[in-house]
Design a protein around this motif. Structure first.
Motif, short mmCIF file in Angstrom:
data_model
loop_
_atom_site.label_atom_id
_atom_site.label_comp_id
_atom_site.label_asym_id
_atom_site.label_seq_id
_atom_site.Cartn_x
_atom_site.Cartn_y
_atom_site.Cartn_z
N UNK A 155 0.83 -1.21 0.00
CA UNK A 155 0.00 0.00 0.00
C UNK A 155 0.87 1.27 0.00
N UNK A 156 2.07 1.16 -0.58
CA UNK A 156 3.00 2.28 -0.51
C UNK A 156 2.45 3.53 -1.20
N UNK A 157 1.76 3.37 -2.31
CA UNK A 157 1.20 4.53 -3.01
C UNK A 157 0.08 5.15 -2.19
N UNK A 158 -0.78 4.31 -1.61
CA UNK A 158 -1.90 4.82 -0.82
C UNK A 158 -1.44 5.56 0.42
N UNK A 159 -0.41 5.04 1.11
CA UNK A 159 0.04 5.72 2.34
C UNK A 159 0.74 7.03 2.01
N UNK A 160 1.42 7.08 0.86
CA UNK A 160 2.04 8.33 0.44
C UNK A 160 0.97 9.36 0.08
N UNK A 161 -0.06 8.93 -0.59
CA UNK A 161 -1.17 9.84 -0.92
C UNK A 161 -1.85 10.36 0.34
N UNK A 164 -2.71 14.87 4.46
CA UNK A 164 -2.54 15.42 5.80
C UNK A 164 -1.69 16.69 5.79
N UNK A 165 -1.08 16.98 4.66
CA UNK A 165 -0.22 18.16 4.56
C UNK A 165 1.23 17.89 4.90
N UNK A 166 1.64 16.63 4.87
CA UNK A 166 3.01 16.26 5.22
C UNK A 166 3.93 16.27 4.01
N UNK A 167 5.19 16.56 4.24
CA UNK A 167 6.22 16.30 3.24
C UNK A 167 6.52 14.80 3.28
N UNK A 168 6.68 14.21 2.11
CA UNK A 168 6.85 12.76 2.02
C UNK A 168 8.18 12.42 1.37
N UNK A 195 10.29 0.03 -10.89
CA UNK A 195 10.12 1.15 -11.83
C UNK A 195 8.67 1.66 -11.84
N UNK A 196 7.71 0.78 -12.02
CA UNK A 196 6.31 1.21 -12.12
C UNK A 196 5.85 1.85 -10.80
N UNK A 197 6.26 1.27 -9.67
CA UNK A 197 5.86 1.82 -8.37
C UNK A 197 6.42 3.22 -8.18
N UNK A 198 7.67 3.43 -8.57
CA UNK A 198 8.27 4.76 -8.45
C UNK A 198 7.50 5.77 -9.30
N UNK A 199 7.10 5.38 -10.48
CA UNK A 199 6.33 6.27 -11.34
C UNK A 199 4.97 6.60 -10.71
N UNK A 200 4.34 5.63 -10.06
CA UNK A 200 3.06 5.87 -9.41
C UNK A 200 3.21 6.74 -8.17
N UNK A 201 4.34 6.61 -7.50
CA UNK A 201 4.60 7.39 -6.29
C UNK A 201 4.97 8.84 -6.59
N UNK A 202 5.57 9.08 -7.73
CA UNK A 202 6.18 10.37 -8.04
C UNK A 202 5.31 11.58 -7.72
N UNK A 203 4.00 11.59 -8.04
CA UNK A 203 3.21 12.79 -7.78
C UNK A 203 3.09 13.18 -6.31
N UNK A 229 13.39 12.34 -13.73
CA UNK A 229 12.60 12.60 -14.93
C UNK A 229 11.10 12.71 -14.62
N UNK A 230 10.70 12.13 -13.48
CA UNK A 230 9.31 12.23 -13.05
C UNK A 230 9.09 13.37 -12.05
N UNK A 231 10.07 14.26 -11.96
CA UNK A 231 9.92 15.46 -11.16
C UNK A 231 10.16 15.32 -9.68
N UNK A 232 10.81 14.23 -9.27
CA UNK A 232 11.07 13.99 -7.84
C UNK A 232 12.46 14.49 -7.48
#
Length: 300
Positions: free
Chosen positions: A74-80, A85-89, A100-108, A145-148
């Motif tokens: 649930x790494x993407x969900x907990x980051x979202x 909550x207004x936290x820096x992640x 690779x795909x998980x990093x791309x999903x997390x990037x935003x 490249x994904x803005x992170x």
């Protein structure tokens, strides 16, 4: 509970170990045999912990850890959720290319991805696994490249001590803005690899001269235990004016105040996952009774 017992009224950063499981078994890992432990946070438990610290301790940021946090389902969900909550992640990862795909999903929702690198290719791969160095560099590029914002962390050992500056110079070319240096602590897997410890700490003075002479653009942060100077006076209660810079939660709920105490099972506080509250469970050998000072980071 933290305020009543320890005088902690505000926490800047929560280091959240989501699970012990990892696809590596690094020679410097402080988890050791715990990498086989199934303990983990469910998504709801992790959300409750973050919400509690945000509401009661004005939490500013969370760093997602493991084991390997990208293995957490649930790494993407907990980051979202943390962003809502207004936290820096932030996340600290071994950055295997299989993520690779998980990093791309997390990037935003990621403010920073920090990758663990233990020297140049040969040294890193010896401590971790063959091919992991090149894979990690590929994922650094992907994140950028994904803005992170990208950073790196390095455990300084007898094998890689002379590679700090060459690694920093290499990382500058990848757009890495910060390299964080940690002192090796003989806990977990490191206990089985004592040869990696830097026994002659006067070598740190040479390291600092190398950093100063290299004219680096990358920021170097280092654990003050890597300093050639004598250690400063330790704060006995680990807290200054009610402000705690960081606290770490292990997958079983243990809350450790001092980074030097992490991995030693000496926490006095624990997050009760069922009741969603902090418990105080003092012991004769807990980090407060032992007076373990926290890690202090400095800018080179």
């Amino acid at each position: 509970m933290l305020s009543e017992i320890a005088g902690i009224t505000r926490v800047r950063m929560l280091y959240l170990q989501l699970l012990y499981r990892c696809n590596f078994s690094c020679k410097t890992c402080f988890h050791g045999q715990l990498l086989k432990d199934p303990a983990h946070y469910t998504l709801q438990e992790a959300q409750s912990l973050l919400a509690h610290f945000r509401e009661h301790y004005r939490l500013d940021a969370v760093t997602l850890l493991g084991g390997e946090p990208l293995l957490y389902p649930h790494i993407v969900e907990i980051s979202q959720y943390a962003k809502k909550l207004g936290l820096k992640v932030e996340i600290c990862t071994n950055a295997h290319p299989g993520y690779r795909r998980t990093i791309e999903e997390l990037a935003p929702t990621l403010d920073k991805m920090r990758v663990s690198l233990d020297g140049l290719e040969a040294s890193h791969d010896l401590i971790r696994q063959r091919g992991s160095f090149r894979g990690a560099l590929q994922m650094l590029t992907l994140a950028r490249l994904n803005g992170v914002d990208i950073g790196a962390t390095m455990v300084v050992t007898s094998r890689n001590l002379q590679e700090v500056v060459p690694l920093a110079q290499l990382l500058e070319g990848y757009g890495v803005r910060e390299l964080k240096l940690h002192c090796l602590r003989l806990v977990g897997n490191a206990l089985d690899n004592p040869d990696l410890a830097v026994t002659d700490t006067t070598a740190y003075a040479h390291l600092h001269r190398q950093i100063a002479d290299a004219d680096l653009t990358i920021q170097i942060l280092y654990d003050s235990d890597l300093s050639p100077e004598p250690p400063g006076q330790a704060c006995p209660n680990l807290v200054s004016g009610g402000w705690l810079d960081r606290i770490e939660s292990d997958p079983a709920g243990g809350l450790t105040v001092s980074c030097k105490a992490v991995g030693r099972d000496v926490h006095a506080f624990r997050w009760d996952k069922t009741a969603a509250r902090i418990l105080y469970e003092p012991r004769e050998n807990d980090e407060f009774q032992l007076g373990i000072p926290d890690v202090v980071y400095q800018t080179a």
